[in-house]
Design an enzyme around this catalytic site. Structure first.
Site, PDB file in Angstrom:
ATOM      1  N   THR A  83       0.901  -1.241  -0.144  1.00 31.47           N
ATOM      2  CA  THR A  83       0.103  -0.044   0.084  1.00 31.47           C
ATOM      3  C   THR A  83       0.953   1.160   0.025  1.00 31.47           C
ATOM      4  O   THR A  83       1.905   1.240   0.391  1.00 31.47           O
ATOM      5  CB  THR A  83      -0.960  -0.004   1.276  1.00 31.47           C
ATOM      6  OG1 THR A  83      -1.610   1.280   1.320  1.00 31.47           O
ATOM      7  CG2 THR A  83      -0.163  -0.021   2.572  1.00 31.47           C
ATOM      8  N   THR A  85       0.008   4.274   1.357  1.00 29.46           N
ATOM      9  CA  THR A  85      -0.408   5.202   2.478  1.00 29.46           C
ATOM     10  C   THR A  85       0.583   4.580   3.877  1.00 29.46           C
ATOM     11  O   THR A  85       1.313   5.466   4.501  1.00 29.46           O
ATOM     12  CB  THR A  85      -1.594   5.276   3.043  1.00 29.46           C
ATOM     13  OG1 THR A  85      -2.534   5.975   2.090  1.00 29.46           O
ATOM     14  CG2 THR A  85      -1.952   5.886   4.376  1.00 29.46           C
ATOM     15  N   CYS A 196      -1.973   4.883  -5.065  1.00 26.99           N
ATOM     16  CA  CYS A 196      -3.155   4.017  -4.263  1.00 26.99           C
ATOM     17  C   CYS A 196      -3.115   2.804  -5.023  1.00 26.99           C
ATOM     18  O   CYS A 196      -3.424   2.736  -6.080  1.00 26.99           O
ATOM     19  CB  CYS A 196      -4.246   4.911  -4.149  1.00 26.99           C
ATOM     20  SG  CYS A 196      -5.501   3.284  -3.155  1.00 26.99           S
TER      21      CYS A 196
END
Length: 231
Positions: A83, A85, A196
């Site tokens: 991912t 983030t 993302c």
């Protein structure tokens, strides 16, 4: 090859893509029935989302470190955080586990520089677009990031969590994302990072007026390349 530890479930929708791409890249290298040596730790994503929304990054970091330690105990020799983030705590995971973390920004930066670009747009969660960790690491590579306006950042974020992370792709959302890409082009972006790992489920290069940098594919490819350096 070295054994790759995957920190996934963030969401599982994109973790599936990581597993697929990593094994495809290994097969491309060796042919036959070869596949990757890898381990997967998969979170209950709702638990992580709750911490993100509460701004409890300390607890989120502890959970990420714990996941990395479990993968190390299982035999992982390098780590991939599946991912964008949660690369917010990549340095902490690397320091606490003692394993190298293959950083998603570095993988993207190499591809961007290879195309001679220095200014690119970024689509991702609000955390990725607004917190400094992503921008600062890109700047170390000499790359400037452009992000959408505040209202668009929120809408891009909402589509990720309300649709893509639960496996839903809506034509209206796709058209919206492409309109944001066009806005980034108007602001001077030479290309756009799909920052993302779920966004490639919605848009791809054939849809876009600008070159797109798929963070999932590039990260997976980088992980395999580094895992094979041990040979």
């Amino acid at each position: 090859m070295k054994t790759i530890g995957l920190i996934g479930g963030l969401s599982w929708e994109s973790s599936v893509s990581y597993y697929q791409y990593i094994n495809e890249y290994v097969k491309k290298q060796f042919g036959g029935l070869h596949s990757a040596k890898c381990l997967l730790y998969s979170f209950d994503f709702q638990e992580i989302v709750n911490l993100q929304r509460a701004g409890n990054w300390t607890e989120a970091t502890s959970k990420m470190v714990e996941a990395g330690q479990k993968l190390k105990a299982g035999g992982a020799e390098l780590l991939v955080i599946c991912t964008n983030t949660m690369h917010l705590m990549a340095d902490d995971v690397e320091a606490e586990t003692g394993l190298p973390v293959i950083h998603i920004v570095d993988a993207l930066a190499e591809s961007i520089k290879a195309q001679g670009m220095r200014t690119v747009g970024l689509l991702g969660t609000q955390f990725t677009m607004e917190k400094p960790f992503y921008r600062e690491r890109m700047e170390k590579h000499g790359i400037e990031l452009i992000v959408p306006e505040e209202a668009d950042r929120k809408k891009v974020h909402d589509v990720i969590f309300n649709e893509l992370c639960v496996g839903t792709t809506c034509p209206n959302s796709k058209q919206y994302y492409l309109s944001v890409v066009e806005q980034l082009a108007d602001q001077g972006a030479e290309g756009v990072i799909l920052g993302c790992t779920e966004i490639p489920l919605l848009i791809n290069q054939s849809d876009s007026i600008l070159p797109l940098f798929d963070s999932t594919k590039l990260h997976a490819e980088s992980a395999v390349s580094i895992a094979l350096e041990a040979r």
